[in-house]
Write a protein that holds these residues in place. Sequence first.
Motif, PDB file in Angstrom:
ATOM      1  N   ASP A 178      32.298  24.950  13.944  1.00 61.17           N
ATOM      2  CA  ASP A 178      33.203  24.596  15.046  1.00 61.17           C
ATOM      3  C   ASP A 178      33.506  25.813  15.921  1.00 61.17           C
ATOM      4  O   ASP A 178      33.521  25.717  17.152  1.00 61.17           O
ATOM      5  CB  ASP A 178      34.511  24.008  14.514  1.00 61.17           C
ATOM      6  N   ILE A 179      33.744  26.975  15.291  1.00 61.16           N
ATOM      7  CA  ILE A 179      34.017  28.198  16.046  1.00 61.16           C
ATOM      8  C   ILE A 179      32.820  28.585  16.899  1.00 61.16           C
ATOM      9  O   ILE A 179      32.961  28.894  18.084  1.00 61.16           O
ATOM     10  CB  ILE A 179      34.403  29.349  15.090  1.00 61.16           C
ATOM     11  N   PHE A 180      31.610  28.557  16.306  1.00 61.89           N
ATOM     12  CA  PHE A 180      30.415  28.947  17.044  1.00 61.89           C
ATOM     13  C   PHE A 180      30.126  27.990  18.200  1.00 61.89           C
ATOM     14  O   PHE A 180      29.796  28.421  19.307  1.00 61.89           O
ATOM     15  CB  PHE A 180      29.200  29.027  16.117  1.00 61.89           C
ATOM     16  N   VAL A 226      42.368  34.654  15.602  1.00 64.38           N
ATOM     17  CA  VAL A 226      43.483  35.172  14.819  1.00 64.38           C
ATOM     18  C   VAL A 226      43.881  34.102  13.814  1.00 64.38           C
ATOM     19  O   VAL A 226      44.045  32.940  14.163  1.00 64.38           O
ATOM     20  CB  VAL A 226      44.684  35.516  15.724  1.00 64.38           C
ATOM     21  N   PHE A 227      44.037  34.493  12.562  1.00 65.04           N
ATOM     22  CA  PHE A 227      44.429  33.576  11.501  1.00 65.04           C
ATOM     23  C   PHE A 227      45.846  33.874  11.076  1.00 65.04           C
ATOM     24  O   PHE A 227      46.227  35.030  10.902  1.00 65.04           O
ATOM     25  CB  PHE A 227      43.493  33.713  10.293  1.00 65.04           C
ATOM     26  N   CYS A 268      31.947  37.087   3.049  1.00 65.63           N
ATOM     27  CA  CYS A 268      32.227  36.762   4.458  1.00 65.63           C
ATOM     28  C   CYS A 268      33.474  37.528   4.872  1.00 65.63           C
ATOM     29  O   CYS A 268      34.571  37.265   4.361  1.00 65.63           O
ATOM     30  CB  CYS A 268      32.457  35.260   4.618  1.00 65.63           C
ATOM     31  N   SER A 269      33.338  38.478   5.778  1.00 68.88           N
ATOM     32  CA  SER A 269      34.476  39.292   6.200  1.00 68.88           C
ATOM     33  C   SER A 269      35.409  38.525   7.128  1.00 68.88           C
ATOM     34  O   SER A 269      36.567  38.897   7.274  1.00 68.88           O
ATOM     35  CB  SER A 269      33.984  40.568   6.893  1.00 68.88           C
ATOM     36  N   GLN A 270      34.930  37.458   7.737  1.00 66.55           N
ATOM     37  CA  GLN A 270      35.764  36.666   8.637  1.00 66.55           C
ATOM     38  C   GLN A 270      36.817  35.868   7.863  1.00 66.55           C
ATOM     39  O   GLN A 270      37.974  35.834   8.237  1.00 66.55           O
ATOM     40  CB  GLN A 270      34.890  35.716   9.463  1.00 66.55           C
ATOM     41  N   PHE A 271      36.408  35.251   6.769  1.00 66.27           N
ATOM     42  CA  PHE A 271      37.319  34.404   5.999  1.00 66.27           C
ATOM     43  C   PHE A 271      37.637  34.978   4.613  1.00 66.27           C
ATOM     44  O   PHE A 271      38.312  34.329   3.818  1.00 66.27           O
ATOM     45  CB  PHE A 271      36.733  32.999   5.857  1.00 66.27           C
ATOM     46  N   ILE A 299      32.388  37.496  19.174  1.00 67.48           N
ATOM     47  CA  ILE A 299      33.506  36.918  18.432  1.00 67.48           C
ATOM     48  C   ILE A 299      34.046  37.995  17.504  1.00 67.48           C
ATOM     49  O   ILE A 299      33.324  38.500  16.648  1.00 67.48           O
ATOM     50  CB  ILE A 299      33.070  35.691  17.612  1.00 67.48           C
ATOM     51  N   ASN A 300      35.297  38.352  17.704  1.00 63.23           N
ATOM     52  CA  ASN A 300      35.953  39.396  16.898  1.00 63.23           C
ATOM     53  C   ASN A 300      35.095  40.658  16.770  1.00 63.23           C
ATOM     54  O   ASN A 300      34.967  41.239  15.695  1.00 63.23           O
ATOM     55  CB  ASN A 300      36.329  38.863  15.517  1.00 63.23           C
TER      56      ASN A 300
END
Length: 83
Positions: free
Chosen positions: A58-60, A75-76, A39-42, A4-5
């Motif tokens: 949910d993503i996992f 992508v956000f 958290c680097s994702q959010f 993921i990413n």
Amino acid sequence: MQKINGKHFWEIPSCCGACPFYFGFGKARDMRESSSGFCSQFEKRKGYYDHIPKRCTDIFEKAFTFPEGSELVIVFRSRAANL
């Protein structure tokens, strides 16, 4: 294993500190690992032992429904795009 990413996941993390998107802040003054991180994702401050947020769960869960070895890119859209 899913990707993921660009980060590899072999299972759904049990806490934020077990997630590859989590960056700890290193050692505290008494040489213990700091319990806070990022958290680097959010782009949010998180504690090492924080529960995984619902959006991450949910993503996992969705990622592990895809075939083994799949790579997902999340992508956000920024809020500024809505202005």
